[in-house]
Design a protein around this motif. Structure first.
Motif, mmCIF file in Angstrom:
data_model
loop_
_atom_site.group_PDB
_atom_site.id
_atom_site.type_symbol
_atom_site.label_atom_id
_atom_site.label_comp_id
_atom_site.label_asym_id
_atom_site.label_seq_id
_atom_site.Cartn_x
_atom_site.Cartn_y
_atom_site.Cartn_z
ATOM 1 N N UNK A 137 82.142 25.004 65.498
ATOM 2 C CA UNK A 137 82.674 26.349 65.285
ATOM 3 C C UNK A 137 83.916 26.298 64.405
ATOM 4 N N UNK A 138 84.105 27.359 63.624
ATOM 5 C CA UNK A 138 85.369 27.625 62.959
ATOM 6 C C UNK A 138 85.943 28.874 63.596
ATOM 7 N N UNK A 139 86.789 28.684 64.597
ATOM 8 C CA UNK A 139 87.151 29.813 65.462
ATOM 9 C C UNK A 139 88.125 30.793 64.822
ATOM 10 N N UNK A 140 88.949 30.363 63.900
ATOM 11 C CA UNK A 140 89.894 31.295 63.283
ATOM 12 C C UNK A 140 89.148 32.374 62.506
ATOM 13 N N UNK A 141 88.202 31.954 61.663
ATOM 14 C CA UNK A 141 87.425 32.932 60.904
ATOM 15 C C UNK A 141 86.509 33.736 61.812
ATOM 16 N N UNK A 142 85.935 33.094 62.824
ATOM 17 C CA UNK A 142 85.051 33.809 63.745
ATOM 18 C C UNK A 142 85.815 34.871 64.523
ATOM 19 N N UNK A 143 87.011 34.529 64.960
ATOM 20 C CA UNK A 143 87.834 35.499 65.687
ATOM 21 C C UNK A 143 88.102 36.730 64.825
ATOM 22 N N UNK A 144 88.423 36.496 63.555
ATOM 23 C CA UNK A 144 88.691 37.614 62.644
ATOM 24 C C UNK A 144 87.427 38.429 62.389
ATOM 25 N N UNK A 145 86.293 37.757 62.217
ATOM 26 C CA UNK A 145 85.041 38.457 61.949
ATOM 27 C C UNK A 145 84.627 39.336 63.123
ATOM 28 N N UNK A 146 84.836 38.846 64.343
ATOM 29 C CA UNK A 146 84.436 39.591 65.535
ATOM 30 C C UNK A 146 85.488 40.592 65.999
ATOM 31 N N UNK A 147 86.699 40.474 65.480
ATOM 32 C CA UNK A 147 87.770 41.343 65.945
ATOM 33 C C UNK A 147 88.199 41.023 67.362
ATOM 34 N N UNK A 148 88.084 39.741 67.742
ATOM 35 C CA UNK A 148 88.403 39.316 69.103
ATOM 36 C C UNK A 148 89.912 39.096 69.236
ATOM 37 N N UNK A 149 90.497 39.646 70.294
ATOM 38 C CA UNK A 149 91.924 39.454 70.526
ATOM 39 C C UNK A 149 92.196 38.409 71.600
ATOM 40 N N UNK A 150 91.417 38.434 72.659
ATOM 41 C CA UNK A 150 91.604 37.496 73.754
ATOM 42 C C UNK A 150 90.699 36.282 73.559
ATOM 43 N N UNK A 151 91.198 35.124 73.954
ATOM 44 C CA UNK A 151 90.449 33.893 73.753
ATOM 45 C C UNK A 151 89.096 33.918 74.460
ATOM 46 N N UNK A 152 89.043 34.552 75.625
ATOM 47 C CA UNK A 152 87.792 34.603 76.388
ATOM 48 C C UNK A 152 86.690 35.330 75.627
ATOM 49 N N UNK A 153 87.063 36.140 74.660
ATOM 50 C CA UNK A 153 86.066 36.857 73.882
ATOM 51 C C UNK A 153 85.211 35.953 73.012
ATOM 52 N N UNK A 154 85.616 34.681 72.859
ATOM 53 C CA UNK A 154 84.831 33.727 72.070
ATOM 54 C C UNK A 154 83.890 32.882 72.928
#
Length: 266
Positions: A137-154
């Motif tokens: 996973x590339x979590x920084x880009x994925x977090x931005x793409x999904x609009x996730x704020x909390x870590x559990x959202x991943x």
């Protein structure tokens, strides 16, 4: 010494070859030379040339992976004796992996899933080509793409990648980087959570993160003792059995115990 089962991958910028060489003595199991995010646009050609020069030498004791930025990077590095693996950023479809495999025949590949579309195609990417040895996973880009704020959202995406890797016959994926290099307690807690989800090992962005990652993913003495007891019992009595404390042991439990002992180096 490089671990039999790698647990730590250390990212270093490709435009700083002196740092790359130093990283090989950091204790990391794998060094990842980054030609993508860690290198400024006006330094990318230099980073590619410096990395090609480094990899023109024989393979080092510590494997060197390279996260490429463009196909020009792939063409410049494929086939060099010091290259152990190419990491492919922002992969969304199996077709992209097939293209890179054709450009770099025989080179081990690790596609990085960094978007919702990449997660949706996780299994097809993982199973796309024999040169794929891992996915991550590339979590920084994925977090931005999904609009996730909390870590559990991943966590759903994380589990999806773990399942896809297993279904494709690949090793368990390593966790994405933990961005706060000062928060070692937070890193350890995050690693423990990742281990519970099925990840094995983690990428780092600073050498000070390596011991915490190693500690989080190595079996504890209690886990080693329990695994050894299970393996010994299975050797004495084939088939399903119950241990003296009432635990039920079958082939799947024995296989997991053997993996624990292998990870512990026993």
């Amino acid at each position: 010494m490089t671990a039999a089962v790698p647990l730590t991958w250390l990212y270093v910028p490709g435009d700083r070859p002196e740092v790359v060489r130093k990283a090989q003595d950091s204790g990391a199991d794998v060094v990842i030379v980054d030609l993508e995010d860690a290198v400024a646009p006006d330094r990318k050609e230099y980073a590619r040339a410096a990395t090609a020069e480094l990899l023109s030498e024989a393979a080092a004791a510590v494997p060197i992976h390279v996260r490429v930025h463009t196909e020009a990077d792939v063409l410049a590095l494929a086939g060099l004796p010091g290259l152990a693996e190419l990491r492919l950023p922002k992969i969304t479809h199996a077709a992209s992996v097939h293209h890179i495999a054709a450009v770099a025949p025989g080179v081990a590949l690790c596609p990085l899933l960094e978007s919702a579309l990449g997660i949706e195609h996780a299994y097809s990417v993982a199973a796309s080509h024999p040169q794929v040895r891992a996915i991550a996973l590339g979590e920084a880009d994925l977090r931005a793409d999904l609009g996730v704020r909390e870590d559990a959202g991943l966590d759903w995406s994380r589990s999806r990648v773990v399942v896809a890797a297993r279904a494709a016959g690949l090793a368990p994926p390593a966790q994405s980087v933990f961005p706060d290099v000062r928060d070692l307690d937070g890193l350890w807690t995050s690693c423990a959570h990742g281990r519970a989800l099925g990840f094995l090992g983690r990428a780092a962005i600073h050498p000070r993160q390596l011991p915490a990652i190693e500690r989080a993913f190595r079996p504890t003495p209690q886990e080693i003792e329990a695994a050894a007891e299970i393996v010994a019992a299975a050797a004495a009595d084939e088939g399903a059995l119950a241990l003296p404390d009432g635990r039920f042991v079958d082939a799947a439990v024995v296989a997991a115990a053997r993996r624990t002992l292998a990870l512990a180096g026993e």
